[in-house]
Design a protein around this motif. Structure first.
Motif, PDB file in Angstrom:
ATOM      1  N   LEU A  23       0.886  -1.072  -0.008  1.00 35.03           N
ATOM      2  CA  LEU A  23      -0.013  -0.092   0.131  1.00 35.03           C
ATOM      3  C   LEU A  23       0.728   1.338  -0.086  1.00 35.03           C
ATOM      4  O   LEU A  23       1.975   1.408   0.824  1.00 35.03           O
ATOM      5  CB  LEU A  23      -0.882   0.086   1.358  1.00 35.03           C
ATOM      6  CG  LEU A  23      -2.129  -0.756   1.229  1.00 35.03           C
ATOM      7  CD1 LEU A  23      -2.858  -0.747   2.532  1.00 35.03           C
ATOM      8  CD2 LEU A  23      -3.058  -0.295   0.164  1.00 35.03           C
ATOM      9  N   PRO A  24       0.485   2.335  -0.739  1.00 37.25           N
ATOM     10  CA  PRO A  24       1.426   3.511  -0.718  1.00 37.25           C
ATOM     11  C   PRO A  24       1.440   3.891   0.763  1.00 37.25           C
ATOM     12  O   PRO A  24       0.325   4.208   1.630  1.00 37.25           O
ATOM     13  CB  PRO A  24       0.608   4.309  -1.813  1.00 37.25           C
ATOM     14  CG  PRO A  24      -0.093   3.395  -2.569  1.00 37.25           C
ATOM     15  CD  PRO A  24      -0.380   2.163  -1.696  1.00 37.25           C
ATOM     16  N   ALA A  25       2.607   4.507   0.966  1.00 38.88           N
ATOM     17  CA  ALA A  25       2.700   4.995   2.618  1.00 38.88           C
ATOM     18  C   ALA A  25       1.680   6.145   2.719  1.00 38.88           C
ATOM     19  O   ALA A  25       1.270   6.289   3.750  1.00 38.88           O
ATOM     20  CB  ALA A  25       4.127   5.950   2.309  1.00 38.88           C
ATOM     21  N   ASP A  26       1.241   7.053   1.617  1.00 35.99           N
ATOM     22  CA  ASP A  26       0.257   8.100   2.138  1.00 35.99           C
ATOM     23  C   ASP A  26      -0.936   7.466   2.420  1.00 35.99           C
ATOM     24  O   ASP A  26      -1.531   8.074   3.170  1.00 35.99           O
ATOM     25  CB  ASP A  26       0.217   9.431   0.803  1.00 35.99           C
ATOM     26  CG  ASP A  26      -0.374   8.548  -0.304  1.00 35.99           C
ATOM     27  OD1 ASP A  26       0.367   7.464  -0.721  1.00 35.99           O
ATOM     28  OD2 ASP A  26      -1.313   8.890  -1.145  1.00 35.99           O
ATOM     29  N   ALA A  31      -4.504   6.232   7.108  1.00 39.70           N
ATOM     30  CA  ALA A  31      -5.411   5.174   7.937  1.00 39.70           C
ATOM     31  C   ALA A  31      -4.699   5.071   9.280  1.00 39.70           C
ATOM     32  O   ALA A  31      -5.560   5.029  10.105  1.00 39.70           O
ATOM     33  CB  ALA A  31      -5.288   3.901   7.491  1.00 39.70           C
ATOM     34  N   ILE A  32      -3.443   5.375   9.708  1.00 43.41           N
ATOM     35  CA  ILE A  32      -2.970   5.298  10.915  1.00 43.41           C
ATOM     36  C   ILE A  32      -3.389   6.415  11.756  1.00 43.41           C
ATOM     37  O   ILE A  32      -3.494   6.340  12.803  1.00 43.41           O
ATOM     38  CB  ILE A  32      -1.417   5.262  10.955  1.00 43.41           C
ATOM     39  CG1 ILE A  32      -1.220   3.925  10.364  1.00 43.41           C
ATOM     40  CG2 ILE A  32      -0.801   5.200  12.257  1.00 43.41           C
ATOM     41  CD1 ILE A  32       0.522   3.684  10.015  1.00 43.41           C
ATOM     42  N   GLY A  92       0.992 -12.731   6.418  1.00 44.31           N
ATOM     43  CA  GLY A  92       1.714 -13.673   5.371  1.00 44.31           C
ATOM     44  C   GLY A  92       2.541 -12.468   4.431  1.00 44.31           C
ATOM     45  O   GLY A  92       3.179 -11.697   4.862  1.00 44.31           O
ATOM     46  N   ASN A  93       2.575 -12.570   3.181  1.00 35.02           N
ATOM     47  CA  ASN A  93       3.400 -12.061   2.015  1.00 35.02           C
ATOM     48  C   ASN A  93       2.334 -10.830   1.454  1.00 35.02           C
ATOM     49  O   ASN A  93       2.473 -10.258   0.331  1.00 35.02           O
ATOM     50  CB  ASN A  93       3.944 -12.646   1.119  1.00 35.02           C
ATOM     51  CG  ASN A  93       4.995 -13.888   1.508  1.00 35.02           C
ATOM     52  OD1 ASN A  93       5.612 -13.483   2.408  1.00 35.02           O
ATOM     53  ND2 ASN A  93       5.122 -14.889   1.036  1.00 35.02           N
ATOM     54  N   SER A  94       1.233 -10.565   2.202  1.00 37.45           N
ATOM     55  CA  SER A  94       0.329  -9.645   1.648  1.00 37.45           C
ATOM     56  C   SER A  94       0.655  -8.145   1.476  1.00 37.45           C
ATOM     57  O   SER A  94       1.452  -7.902   2.185  1.00 37.45           O
ATOM     58  CB  SER A  94      -1.037 -10.153   2.381  1.00 37.45           C
ATOM     59  OG  SER A  94      -0.688  -9.373   3.642  1.00 37.45           O
ATOM     60  N   ALA A  95      -0.252  -7.610   0.822  1.00 37.81           N
ATOM     61  CA  ALA A  95       0.070  -5.992   1.006  1.00 37.81           C
ATOM     62  C   ALA A  95      -0.773  -5.428   1.634  1.00 37.81           C
ATOM     63  O   ALA A  95      -0.721  -4.700   2.237  1.00 37.81           O
ATOM     64  CB  ALA A  95      -0.242  -5.544  -0.534  1.00 37.81           C
ATOM     65  N   ASP A 115      -7.999  -0.087  -4.779  1.00 36.96           N
ATOM     66  CA  ASP A 115      -7.777   1.074  -5.653  1.00 36.96           C
ATOM     67  C   ASP A 115      -6.169   1.662  -5.345  1.00 36.96           C
ATOM     68  O   ASP A 115      -5.378   1.813  -6.464  1.00 36.96           O
ATOM     69  CB  ASP A 115      -8.804   2.034  -5.592  1.00 36.96           C
ATOM     70  CG  ASP A 115      -8.653   2.992  -6.419  1.00 36.96           C
ATOM     71  OD1 ASP A 115      -8.427   2.637  -7.878  1.00 36.96           O
ATOM     72  OD2 ASP A 115      -9.033   4.369  -6.169  1.00 36.96           O
ATOM     73  N   ALA A 116      -5.817   1.969  -4.136  1.00 40.58           N
ATOM     74  CA  ALA A 116      -4.665   2.524  -3.910  1.00 40.58           C
ATOM     75  C   ALA A 116      -3.370   1.591  -4.250  1.00 40.58           C
ATOM     76  O   ALA A 116      -2.444   2.080  -4.598  1.00 40.58           O
ATOM     77  CB  ALA A 116      -4.375   2.999  -2.303  1.00 40.58           C
ATOM     78  N   LEU A 117      -3.648   0.232  -3.813  1.00 43.96           N
ATOM     79  CA  LEU A 117      -2.646  -0.752  -4.290  1.00 43.96           C
ATOM     80  C   LEU A 117      -2.474  -0.669  -5.532  1.00 43.96           C
ATOM     81  O   LEU A 117      -1.083  -0.884  -6.058  1.00 43.96           O
ATOM     82  CB  LEU A 117      -2.846  -1.986  -3.677  1.00 43.96           C
ATOM     83  CG  LEU A 117      -1.797  -3.128  -3.958  1.00 43.96           C
ATOM     84  CD1 LEU A 117      -0.528  -2.843  -3.189  1.00 43.96           C
ATOM     85  CD2 LEU A 117      -2.644  -4.391  -3.644  1.00 43.96           C
ATOM     86  N   CYS A 118      -3.434  -0.408  -6.466  1.00 41.07           N
ATOM     87  CA  CYS A 118      -3.236  -0.815  -7.913  1.00 41.07           C
ATOM     88  C   CYS A 118      -3.294   0.693  -8.693  1.00 41.07           C
ATOM     89  O   CYS A 118      -3.520   0.698 -10.028  1.00 41.07           O
ATOM     90  CB  CYS A 118      -4.467  -1.527  -8.512  1.00 41.07           C
ATOM     91  SG  CYS A 118      -4.348  -3.269  -7.792  1.00 41.07           S
ATOM     92  N   ARG A 119      -3.028   1.817  -7.943  1.00 40.64           N
ATOM     93  CA  ARG A 119      -3.103   2.992  -8.644  1.00 40.64           C
ATOM     94  C   ARG A 119      -2.176   3.255  -9.751  1.00 40.64           C
ATOM     95  O   ARG A 119      -2.449   4.335 -10.695  1.00 40.64           O
ATOM     96  CB  ARG A 119      -3.248   4.147  -7.617  1.00 40.64           C
ATOM     97  CG  ARG A 119      -2.151   4.557  -7.014  1.00 40.64           C
ATOM     98  CD  ARG A 119      -2.266   5.879  -5.978  1.00 40.64           C
ATOM     99  NE  ARG A 119      -1.178   5.937  -5.132  1.00 40.64           N
ATOM    100  CZ  ARG A 119      -1.183   6.753  -4.125  1.00 40.64           C
ATOM    101  NH1 ARG A 119      -2.158   7.294  -3.582  1.00 40.64           N
ATOM    102  NH2 ARG A 119       0.058   6.912  -3.372  1.00 40.64           N
TER     103      ARG A 119
END
Length: 154
Positions: A23-26, A31-32, A92-95, A115-119
Motif C-alpha cells: 500500500l502506498p505510504a500516504d 489510515a494510521i 503473510g506476504n500480503s500487501a 484502488d490505492a494498491l493498484c493506482r
C-alpha cells in the motif's frame, strides 16, 4: 431465503500485488492517523505499532479490538507484541487484507485499499467491480464478474 446472515462469520482475503507492491505510504499514514485519533493512542504505542512492517500495520488496523475498560495504548502494545510472536505472520506476504462480512462484497477498484494498491497499474487490470463475494449458510463463494480480460486469480 429471508434468513439474516450470521454476523459471527466473515472471510479474510489476503491480497498480494503481482509485482510485490505494498500500500502506498500516504494511504497507510492517513489510515494510521485516523486510527490514532479514534483510539487516542500514545506516542509510545505508535512507536510499537510502527515496528510492524506495512502489511502488518494494515492487518493490525483492521483487526485490533479494544475493550471499553482497557487503556487503548496498552492494549495496542500487547496486541502488537502478540502479532510479532506469531509464526507465520498472520498477514503473510500480503500487501493488505480485506475483511468480508457475511453480507458479502464487491471487490475491485471500489475498495479504497485495492484502488490505492493498484493506482499505478493500467485501469483495465482491476475493474471497478472485479468480482463478488457472497455468503450462504456460513460458506463464501467468489464469482468473477467478467469485467477484466484477465479474470480473477485466487
Amino acid at each position: 431465503a429471508g434468513e439474516l446472515p450470521n454476523i459471527d462469520v466473515y472471510c479474510v482475503l489476503t491480497v498480494a500485488h503481482e509485482a510485490g507492491k505494498q500500500l502506498p505510504a500516504d494511504v497507510l499514514e492517513a489510515a494510521i492517523d485516523e486510527f490514532e485519533t479514534k483510539f487516542e493512542i500514545s506516542a509510545k504505542a505508535r512507536r510499537k505499532f510502527s515496528s510492524l512492517p506495512a502489511a502488518g500495520q494494515c492487518y493490525a488496523l483492521q483487526n485490533f479490538k479494544s475493550e471499553d475498560d482497557q487503556d487503548n495504548s496498552e492494549a495496542l502494545e500487547r496486541y502488537v507484541a502478540r502479532l510479532q510472536m506469531q509464526s507465520p505472520r498472520p498477514w503473510g506476504n500480503s500487501a493488505c487484507t480485506l475483511r468480508v462480512e457475511a453480507t458479502g462484497a464487491i471487490i475491485g477498484r471500489c475498495c479504497p485499499d485495492l484502488d490505492a494498491l493498484c493506482r499505478e497499474d493500467p485501469p483495465e487490470r482491476l475493474a471497478q467491480a472485479h468480482c463478488k463475494i457472497r455468503s450462504e449458510q456460513d460458506r463464501f463463494f467468489i464469482c468473477d464478474m467478467e469485467t477484466s480480460s484477465e479474470g480473477t486469480t485466487l
